[in-house]
Design a protein around this motif. Structure first.
Motif, PDB file in Angstrom:
ATOM      1  N   ARG A   9       0.850  -1.188   0.000  1.00  8.86           N
ATOM      2  CA  ARG A   9       0.000   0.000   0.000  1.00  8.86           C
ATOM      3  C   ARG A   9       0.888   1.242   0.000  1.00  8.86           C
ATOM      4  O   ARG A   9       1.820   1.350   0.781  1.00  8.86           O
ATOM      5  N   ASP A  39      -4.077  -2.991  -8.156  1.00 12.34           N
ATOM      6  CA  ASP A  39      -5.273  -3.718  -7.747  1.00 12.34           C
ATOM      7  C   ASP A  39      -6.396  -2.759  -7.379  1.00 12.34           C
ATOM      8  O   ASP A  39      -7.547  -2.964  -7.757  1.00 12.34           O
ATOM      9  N   LYS A  40      -6.047  -1.695  -6.634  1.00 13.61           N
ATOM     10  CA  LYS A  40      -7.075  -0.739  -6.200  1.00 13.61           C
ATOM     11  C   LYS A  40      -6.452   0.640  -6.034  1.00 13.61           C
ATOM     12  O   LYS A  40      -5.361   0.784  -5.495  1.00 13.61           O
ATOM     13  N   LEU A  42      -7.693   4.205  -4.362  1.00  9.74           N
ATOM     14  CA  LEU A  42      -8.715   4.790  -3.510  1.00  9.74           C
ATOM     15  C   LEU A  42      -8.442   6.275  -3.381  1.00  9.74           C
ATOM     16  O   LEU A  42      -7.377   6.688  -2.933  1.00  9.74           O
ATOM     17  N   VAL A  52     -13.308   4.616  -5.782  1.00  8.77           N
ATOM     18  CA  VAL A  52     -12.469   3.426  -5.909  1.00  8.77           C
ATOM     19  C   VAL A  52     -12.374   3.035  -7.377  1.00  8.77           C
ATOM     20  O   VAL A  52     -13.390   2.895  -8.059  1.00  8.77           O
ATOM     21  N   LEU A  53     -11.148   2.875  -7.857  1.00 12.02           N
ATOM     22  CA  LEU A  53     -10.885   2.372  -9.204  1.00 12.02           C
ATOM     23  C   LEU A  53     -10.097   1.077  -9.051  1.00 12.02           C
ATOM     24  O   LEU A  53      -9.208   0.990  -8.198  1.00 12.02           O
ATOM     25  N   THR A  54     -10.393   0.084  -9.877  1.00 13.93           N
ATOM     26  CA  THR A  54      -9.728  -1.212  -9.749  1.00 13.93           C
ATOM     27  C   THR A  54      -9.145  -1.669 -11.075  1.00 13.93           C
ATOM     28  O   THR A  54      -9.540  -1.213 -12.143  1.00 13.93           O
ATOM     29  N   ASN A  55      -8.201  -2.608 -10.965  1.00 15.43           N
ATOM     30  CA  ASN A  55      -7.574  -3.253 -12.121  1.00 15.43           C
ATOM     31  C   ASN A  55      -7.038  -2.247 -13.140  1.00 15.43           C
ATOM     32  O   ASN A  55      -7.432  -2.258 -14.308  1.00 15.43           O
TER      33      ASN A  55
END
Length: 68
Positions: A9, A39-40, A42, A52-55
């Motif tokens: 992180r 992966d994420k 924030l 939140v945005l992912t991938n």
């Protein structure tokens, strides 16, 4: 803003208005080492909202705007 990638992180904060008659680069840079993707992502907006945005892919500039 927080980034989670490869089990780690990273956290960065953007502070506006840092100088008199000057402007800093507003981008936040995350050195992710050998991570192949994010992966994420924030985002904590000043309004109190979270996004939140992912991938996401690495090695690029990403523009994120607060949703309406």
């Amino acid at each position: 803003m927080e980034v989670l990638a490869a089990g780690k992180r990273w956290t960065r904060e953007r502070v506006a208005g840092s100088g008199y008659l000057s402007q800093d680069d507003g981008r936040l840079h995350f050195g992710l080492g050998a991570a192949a993707n994010i992966d994420k992502l924030l985002v904590h907006w000043p309004s109190g909202r979270e996004q939140v945005l992912t991938n996401l892919t690495v090695d690029r500039v990403l523009t994120v705007e607060e949703p309406r």
